[in-house]
Design a protein around this motif. Structure first.
Motif, PDB file in Angstrom:
ATOM      1  N   UNK A  75       0.818  -1.213   0.000  1.00 56.68           N
ATOM      2  CA  UNK A  75       0.000   0.000   0.000  1.00 56.68           C
ATOM      3  C   UNK A  75       0.854   1.266   0.000  1.00 56.68           C
ATOM      4  N   UNK A  76       0.277   2.327  -0.507  1.00 56.70           N
ATOM      5  CA  UNK A  76       0.890   3.648  -0.441  1.00 56.70           C
ATOM      6  C   UNK A  76       0.417   4.311   0.848  1.00 56.70           C
ATOM      7  N   UNK A  77       1.301   4.880   1.647  1.00 58.45           N
ATOM      8  CA  UNK A  77       0.869   5.522   2.893  1.00 58.45           C
ATOM      9  C   UNK A  77      -0.282   6.494   2.666  1.00 58.45           C
ATOM     10  N   UNK A  78      -1.246   6.449   3.561  1.00 56.81           N
ATOM     11  CA  UNK A  78      -2.446   7.277   3.565  1.00 56.81           C
ATOM     12  C   UNK A  78      -3.476   6.838   2.530  1.00 56.81           C
ATOM     13  N   UNK A  79      -3.058   6.445   1.321  1.00 56.89           N
ATOM     14  CA  UNK A  79      -3.982   6.067   0.260  1.00 56.89           C
ATOM     15  C   UNK A  79      -4.184   4.560   0.163  1.00 56.89           C
ATOM     16  N   UNK A  80      -3.279   3.790   0.738  1.00 55.74           N
ATOM     17  CA  UNK A  80      -3.383   2.343   0.618  1.00 55.74           C
ATOM     18  C   UNK A  80      -3.267   1.912  -0.831  1.00 55.74           C
ATOM     19  N   UNK A  81      -4.247   1.108  -1.301  1.00 59.92           N
ATOM     20  CA  UNK A  81      -4.260   0.637  -2.691  1.00 59.92           C
ATOM     21  C   UNK A  81      -5.316   1.350  -3.535  1.00 59.92           C
ATOM     22  N   UNK A  82      -5.874   2.443  -3.007  1.00 60.17           N
ATOM     23  CA  UNK A  82      -6.957   3.134  -3.709  1.00 60.17           C
ATOM     24  C   UNK A  82      -6.560   3.612  -5.095  1.00 60.17           C
ATOM     25  N   UNK A  83      -5.310   4.045  -5.247  1.00 56.56           N
ATOM     26  CA  UNK A  83      -4.888   4.585  -6.534  1.00 56.56           C
ATOM     27  C   UNK A  83      -4.759   3.491  -7.598  1.00 56.56           C
ATOM     28  N   UNK A  84      -4.787   2.238  -7.189  1.00 51.57           N
ATOM     29  CA  UNK A  84      -4.659   1.135  -8.139  1.00 51.57           C
ATOM     30  C   UNK A  84      -6.011   0.680  -8.680  1.00 51.57           C
ATOM     31  N   UNK A  85      -7.096   1.112  -8.042  1.00 48.34           N
ATOM     32  CA  UNK A  85      -8.391   0.534  -8.416  1.00 48.34           C
ATOM     33  C   UNK A  85      -9.321   1.538  -9.070  1.00 48.34           C
ATOM     34  N   UNK A  86     -10.226   0.996  -9.872  1.00 50.10           N
ATOM     35  CA  UNK A  86     -11.334   1.749 -10.443  1.00 50.10           C
ATOM     36  C   UNK A  86     -12.419   1.805  -9.373  1.00 50.10           C
ATOM     37  N   UNK A  87     -12.696   3.005  -8.849  1.00 48.82           N
ATOM     38  CA  UNK A  87     -13.633   3.106  -7.727  1.00 48.82           C
ATOM     39  C   UNK A  87     -15.039   2.677  -8.125  1.00 48.82           C
ATOM     40  N   UNK A  88     -15.367   2.693  -9.423  1.00 45.58           N
ATOM     41  CA  UNK A  88     -16.682   2.236  -9.861  1.00 45.58           C
ATOM     42  C   UNK A  88     -16.736   0.720  -9.987  1.00 45.58           C
ATOM     43  N   UNK A  89     -15.583   0.068 -10.069  1.00 41.06           N
ATOM     44  CA  UNK A  89     -15.546  -1.385 -10.214  1.00 41.06           C
ATOM     45  C   UNK A  89     -14.339  -1.956  -9.479  1.00 41.06           C
ATOM     46  N   UNK A  90     -14.286  -1.798  -8.148  1.00 37.09           N
ATOM     47  CA  UNK A  90     -13.118  -2.291  -7.400  1.00 37.09           C
ATOM     48  C   UNK A  90     -12.935  -3.797  -7.510  1.00 37.09           C
ATOM     49  N   UNK A  91     -14.018  -4.525  -7.781  1.00 37.28           N
ATOM     50  CA  UNK A  91     -13.907  -5.989  -7.851  1.00 37.28           C
ATOM     51  C   UNK A  91     -12.980  -6.437  -8.976  1.00 37.28           C
ATOM     52  N   UNK A  92     -12.808  -5.593  -9.996  1.00 34.72           N
ATOM     53  CA  UNK A  92     -11.912  -5.957 -11.106  1.00 34.72           C
ATOM     54  C   UNK A  92     -10.468  -6.079 -10.616  1.00 34.72           C
ATOM     55  N   UNK A  93     -10.048  -5.160  -9.736  1.00 35.24           N
ATOM     56  CA  UNK A  93      -8.708  -5.266  -9.159  1.00 35.24           C
ATOM     57  C   UNK A  93      -8.621  -6.517  -8.290  1.00 35.24           C
ATOM     58  N   UNK A  94      -9.673  -6.805  -7.508  1.00 31.82           N
ATOM     59  CA  UNK A  94      -9.652  -7.975  -6.639  1.00 31.82           C
ATOM     60  C   UNK A  94      -9.538  -9.261  -7.466  1.00 31.82           C
ATOM     61  N   UNK A  95     -10.229  -9.308  -8.596  1.00 29.90           N
ATOM     62  CA  UNK A  95     -10.141 -10.494  -9.455  1.00 29.90           C
ATOM     63  C   UNK A  95      -8.711 -10.672  -9.957  1.00 29.90           C
ATOM     64  N   UNK A  96      -8.082  -9.563 -10.323  1.00 32.30           N
ATOM     65  CA  UNK A  96      -6.706  -9.610 -10.810  1.00 32.30           C
ATOM     66  C   UNK A  96      -5.750 -10.050  -9.698  1.00 32.30           C
ATOM     67  N   UNK A  97      -5.949  -9.499  -8.504  1.00 33.10           N
ATOM     68  CA  UNK A  97      -5.071  -9.837  -7.385  1.00 33.10           C
ATOM     69  C   UNK A  97      -5.231 -11.291  -6.950  1.00 33.10           C
ATOM     70  N   UNK A  98      -6.424 -11.850  -7.096  1.00 31.47           N
ATOM     71  CA  UNK A  98      -6.639 -13.236  -6.675  1.00 31.47           C
ATOM     72  C   UNK A  98      -5.789 -14.202  -7.491  1.00 31.47           C
ATOM     73  N   UNK A  99      -5.509 -13.821  -8.721  1.00 32.44           N
ATOM     74  CA  UNK A  99      -4.657 -14.677  -9.559  1.00 32.44           C
ATOM     75  C   UNK A  99      -3.204 -14.665  -9.070  1.00 32.44           C
ATOM     76  N   UNK A 100      -2.817 -13.574  -8.424  1.00 29.12           N
ATOM     77  CA  UNK A 100      -1.440 -13.458  -7.944  1.00 29.12           C
ATOM     78  C   UNK A 100      -1.286 -13.958  -6.511  1.00 29.12           C
ATOM     79  N   UNK A 101      -2.264 -13.602  -5.645  1.00 34.79           N
ATOM     80  CA  UNK A 101      -2.100 -13.892  -4.220  1.00 34.79           C
ATOM     81  C   UNK A 101      -2.924 -15.090  -3.740  1.00 34.79           C
ATOM     82  N   UNK A 102      -3.791 -15.605  -4.586  1.00 36.34           N
ATOM     83  CA  UNK A 102      -4.565 -16.773  -4.188  1.00 36.34           C
ATOM     84  C   UNK A 102      -5.919 -16.431  -3.593  1.00 36.34           C
ATOM     85  N   UNK A 103      -6.453 -17.336  -2.790  1.00 34.14           N
ATOM     86  CA  UNK A 103      -7.834 -17.239  -2.328  1.00 34.14           C
ATOM     87  C   UNK A 103      -8.039 -16.297  -1.146  1.00 34.14           C
TER      88      UNK A 103
END
Length: 499
Positions: free
Chosen positions: A42-70
């Motif tokens: 995470x980026x201090x204060x912002x965390x991972x917010x700058x990496x995600x589409x705020x209208x569709x945050x689940x898209x980032x989660x789907x991408x991350x699940x492929x890297x970090x698992x379940x």
């Protein structure tokens, strides 16, 4: 030299302050969350917010699940959120360890409206007591009795009449469908339906519409991230809060009117059932049966029950326009099984194709990719990680609804996902449209009844067609923060020539 002095004098305190905040943040994160599941830095204060589409945050989660698992962690600002991906992990959490994961975390928009009251946002004893009375009311006035089936059938007739009035004109069915579903909820909360043009009914419907409009807007996303700051901004969120307060005031006033002539032996709706519990427990200082919980539970039923079911119905008719051959098969099954009589819930078991189509609409639509957020109610060991008490947990239902191991061609609309080789309806464990575990949607049975009866009643009488060729119709739902809604559309609704 003067310039250096100016820089040191004016900016050094700011720089030192930022460094101190970052160090404190990193130290707090390291001390409190050292055994959280892994995730992106995470980026201090912002965390991972700058990496995600705020209208569709689940898209980032789907991408991350492929890297970090379940099981992995993302940071929304300085707040850690544990995301669960895949059927097995979600089942282990919400079924095998259901009590630990039964808490409800809440977005600031929702908390500002509820102040922590109501069945949707509560946890612990409050949630259990409110869920119990809500399920009892839905059973007495909804799920388990013919009365609610008759009310849905009646409302379907009003909807059919409203559609007839448009004749051959192009129509956007959204408002008509929302009114019909809203009236089903009204019959449970108030014990009666409203005329569609009733001013108070329209106010409640507008409050629901404004609520989801703000939740899916940039101002809603900003409010959920920085509520104390965005509260001072002018905008539609303030109008939304105001109209919801008007709707809540009306619900309370209706309850107070009923109290004057309340028959405690025969409650007619949710408000009366709640009032009876309030009278029974009036001397209990720990009772959860009070006006605030009653009004917010009624609002929860209106907001969640109206928008989700009406959105699913709108999506289902859009799919019929996109795939006229599927619409034709559904109508043939309706003609063969129901004929010209009024559809009933009992017809569903004899209509496997129609049942499969409705299930596939919900799977494809993926209405709530991450559901309403949960939280763990105590420090919880899970997959060899430690999730601290109060940590927000998001079940990534999208990862299940599009799992190729559970569904063939998961990216396509295919009713065969719910049919066996003999054309009989086939259940699928991956169908999590209503959630899983202790906090599964409490209106699931009611919603299933509404979807089947409205869908078959309308396709019995009408054929839906688009204003453009089927191949040009867009069926992809629009992303709206933590939800997915059908895109707005206009269509032709033509009367069927059925013998």
């Amino acid at each position: 030299m003067d310039l250096l002095y100016i820089l040191q004098t004016n900016f050094m305190p700011i720089i030192l302050g930022l460094v101190t905040v970052i160090l404190l943040w990193k130290n707090r994160r390291g001390q409190s969350h050292s055994r959280l599941p892994p995730g992106p830095a995470p980026i201090p204060l912002f965390g991972n917010l700058l990496q995600m589409d705020v209208k569709a945050p689940y898209k980032l989660y789907m991408k991350l699940s492929k890297k970090y698992g379940s099981v992995f962690t993302v940071w929304l600002g300085s707040t850690p959120v544990v995301v669960l991906s895949g059927y097995q992990a979600i089942k282990e959490a919400f079924v095998n360890q259901g009590e630990e994961f039964s808490g409800r975390a809440n977005y600031p928009v929702i908390m500002t409206i509820s102040q922590g009251y109501g069945v949707l946002v509560s946890s612990g004893k409050r949630w259990k007591d409110l869920r119990r009375i809500s399920l009892m009311t839905l059973k007495n006035f909804g799920m388990g009795r013919r009365t609610i089936e008759q009310r849905i059938q009646e409302e379907a007739k009003f909807l059919i009449k409203a559609i007839h009035e448009y004749g051959d004109s192009v129509v956007n069915p959204k408002k008509m469908i929302c009114n019909s579903i809203g009236n089903v909820i009204s019959s449970i909360v108030f014990g009666h339906r409203f005329e569609y043009n009733d001013p108070m009914f329209q106010l409640i419907q507008k409050a629901v519409d404004d609520y989801f409009n703000v939740l899916s807007s940039p101002i809603g996303a900003m409010f959920n991230m920085f509520p104390r700051i965005v509260w001072w901004f002018p905008g539609k969120h303030h109008r939304m809060f105001a109209i919801i307060n008007q709707a809540k005031d009306y619900m309370r006033a209706q309850a107070e009117l009923r109290l004057k002539n309340l028959d405690t032996s025969d409650p007619q709706d949710l408000l009366e059932a709640f009032l009876i519990k309030m009278l029974e427990e009036k001397d209990d200082p720990n009772t959860e049966f009070c006006y605030d919980n009653m009004v917010m539970t009624a609002w929860n039923l209106f907001s969640a029950g109206t928008e989700t079911t009406s959105s699913t119905l709108r999506q289902s008719f859009l799919m019929m326009m996109k795939y006229p051959s599927i619409q034709g098969k559904v109508q043939k099954e309706i003609d063969d099984v129901i004929g010209s009589k009024v559809p009933t819930v009992d017809d569903r078991v004899k209509m496997p194709y129609t049942d499969a189509v409705l299930h596939e609409v919900q799977r494809f639509m993926d209405l709530a990719p991450t559901s309403v957020p949960h939280k763990v109610i105590r420090d919880t060991e899970f997959h060899n990680y430690l999730i601290p008490k109060g940590t927000m947990v998001l079940p990534l239902f999208s990862s299940v609804l599009c799992d190729p191991e559970l569904f063939q061609n998961p990216d396509e609309f295919d009713p065969e996902n719910f049919l066996d080789e003999n054309g009989r309806f086939k259940k699928n464990d991956g169908f999590l449209a209503f959630g899983l575990g202790k906090r599964v949607c409490l209106g699931e049975a009611l919603a299933r009844m509404e979807l089947f009866l409205f869908f078959t009643s309308l396709l019995q009488r009408f054929t839906f067609s688009g204003t453009q060729p089927p191949e040009e119709i867009n069926i992809n739902p629009e992303c709206a923060s933590f939800g997915r809604m059908p895109c707005s559309y206009e269509c032709y609704i033509k009367v069927r020539n059925v013998e």
